[in-house]
Scaffold this active site. Structure first.
Site, PDB file in Angstrom:
ATOM      1  CD  GLU A 283      -3.316  -0.288   2.010  1.00  0.00           C
ATOM      2  OE1 GLU A 283      -4.486  -0.621   1.782  1.00  0.00           O
ATOM      3  OE2 GLU A 283      -2.969   0.310   3.049  1.00  0.00           O
ATOM      4  CG  HIS A 304       9.730 -29.241   0.073  1.00  0.00           C
ATOM      5  ND1 HIS A 304      10.331 -30.439  -0.226  1.00  0.00           N
ATOM      6  CD2 HIS A 304      10.425 -28.730   1.125  1.00  0.00           C
ATOM      7  CE1 HIS A 304      11.335 -30.664   0.608  1.00  0.00           C
ATOM      8  NE2 HIS A 304      11.410 -29.634   1.448  1.00  0.00           N
ATOM      9  CE  LYS A 419     -12.560   0.386   0.536  1.00  0.00           C
ATOM     10  NZ  LYS A 419     -12.184   1.311   1.621  1.00  0.00           N
TER      11      LYS A 419
END
Length: 445
Positions: A283, A304, A419
């Site tokens: 951010e 792995h 949003k």
């Protein structure tokens, strides 16, 4: 004590680092004088030595009450409103904190997604147990958290009288305004303040993080003391401090075409510190089409899975390994077996800490031979004081790195885009025009 090491790296010279001298001097001035972009969110700089002692005492008192009368604490928040607290709790207590025998409540972090199954599962775990709630939101209208809080309030109202319910809800929010502050005042919730000058991703050492952390029995005095100690050490070291050197190395790699930083640890309890790190740097730096993409892994398990790519894949990344430099207090040794069917007797008597360290060193050598270089951030103990140092180190490095990139490290303009689209698609009043246009774009999805 936090130390940063890159002396083993041959591709970055002292001359390469020295080329940043004038830039880091300018960055240091912006931080010390608090006059750079986003300077209204620089409260975290002095927070470890300049916090509200009266509120700090109230946090500890509230935590004692929650520990006395609650089997479960629900923490409702998203992003910086939960990642820091969860990172601290899991790093110091481990991922199995809720399953351990203890005199502190189990803790569940909710309101950080729209997943109804997860929320229902958590509420089912609350049945037959006493519950308290810490809802964390500056505005009180962050959608994920506000929905969860509405559902939890309905659940609590079925379990407790109105008076008892209100006494079990703790709101961490704005000091004077916002939907959550209004609701808290109306219902008499005890409140704690999110400082105006500290952004969410830098807020773990404010009441946002401190109340949930204190409820688990972690020494928040030591946490703050560690952050204060690191602050003093970094400022005393001036332009050569380790946080600045780390910020410079990150930017050197970026300028050389490395687009991804992988934060690695060899301790499974560090997993949520990696999640906190991703928000902090993602951010702060990811704007104006700039910045490193922050990722995180826990080795040796991720060796792995992602190990093949890190070793031999596209040369797009470098690693920063966060490692403990001293043996663990609670360790185990490999036992000797007469049959030696698994061929491991050559390890008999060795501690897992020693084996883990050799795995780290072997991986560092292998990755560098494969073209992936590794920076080292070392800490000497696994306790609250040291973790406070580590948190402050990364916060300072993040601010410096963002300013080196010439972005505002303290805003997040891109977060609002999803949003607006979501509100339009859900039919929020005022978004009618956008709704029809967006529905046309997604009609075949």
């Amino acid at each position: 004590m936090i130390t940063f090491q890159h002396s083993h790296i041959k591709s970055v010279s002292d001359t390469d680092v020295a080329a940043f001298d004038s830039r880091i001097a300018a960055v240091d001035s912006l931080i010390r004088n608090k006059n750079g972009r986003g300077n209204d969110f620089l409260g975290w700089i002095d927070l470890p030595v300049n916090y509200d002692r009266e509120e700090f005492a109230r946090i500890k008192a509230a935590a004692q009450k929650i520990r006395r009368d609650s089997d479960i604490l629900l923490v409702i928040g998203i992003g910086g409103s939960y990642l820091g607290a969860r990172a601290v709790i899991e790093f110091l207590h481990g991922a199995y904190y809720n399953q351990q025998r203890k005199n502190t409540p189990d803790i569940y972090f909710i309101g950080n997604s729209f997943n109804g199954e997860e929320l229902k599962d958590v509420l089912e775990l609350c049945e037959g147990k006493d519950v308290s709630v810490n809802v964390i939101s500056k505005s009180g209208t962050t959608t994920e958290s506000a929905i969860a809080f509405r559902i939890v309030r309905e659940y609590m109202a079925k379990r407790y009288s109105e008076e008892e319910m209100n006494a079990r809800i703790y709101a961490t929010t704005d000091c004077a305004r916002g939907a959550l502050k209004g609701l808290a005042d109306q219902n008499g919730y005890q409140t704690f303040v999110i400082p105006d000058d500290v952004g969410g991703r830098f807020s773990v050492l404010t009441p946002v993080g401190l109340l949930p952390i204190a409820c688990t029995g972690i020494d928040i005095d030591a946490l703050m003391e560690g952050a204060a100690k690191e602050r003093e050490a970094l400022f005393a070291a001036g332009l050569s401090n380790d946080a600045y050197r780390y910020a410079i190395l990150r930017n050197i790699y970026l300028e050389r075409g490395r687009k991804v930083e992988v934060l690695a640890s060899y301790d499974p309890a560090f997993r949520y510190m990696g999640e906190w790190f991703k928000q902090l740097f993602g951010e702060s730096e990811g704007k104006d089409k700039k910045g490193l993409f922050p990722a995180s892994v826990v080795y040796s398990s991720d060796l792995h899975s992602l190990g093949q790519f890190v070793q031999d894949g596209s040369p797009i990344l470098f690693e920063t390994v966060c490692m403990r430099s001293t043996p663990e207090e609670r360790d185990m040794n490999v036992p000797y077996e007469e049959a030696n069917a698994d061929g491991l007797n050559f390890l008999a008597g060795n501690s897992l800490y020693k084996i883990n360290k050799k795995a780290m060193l072997g991986t560092l050598l292998a990755h560098e031979q494969g073209g992936t270089e590794t920076l080292l951030v070392k800490y000497d103990r696994k306790d609250a004081r040291t973790l406070g140092e580590l948190i402050y180190f990364f916060e300072m490095a993040c601010a410096a790195s963002g300013y080196l990139l010439e972005v505002n490290p303290f805003d997040q303009p891109g977060v609002e885009a999803y949003k607006k689209n979501m509100f339009a698609l859900l039919g929020k009043p005022g978004y009618e025009e956008q709704k029809s246009a967006l529905e046309e774009q997604i009609k075949n999805i």
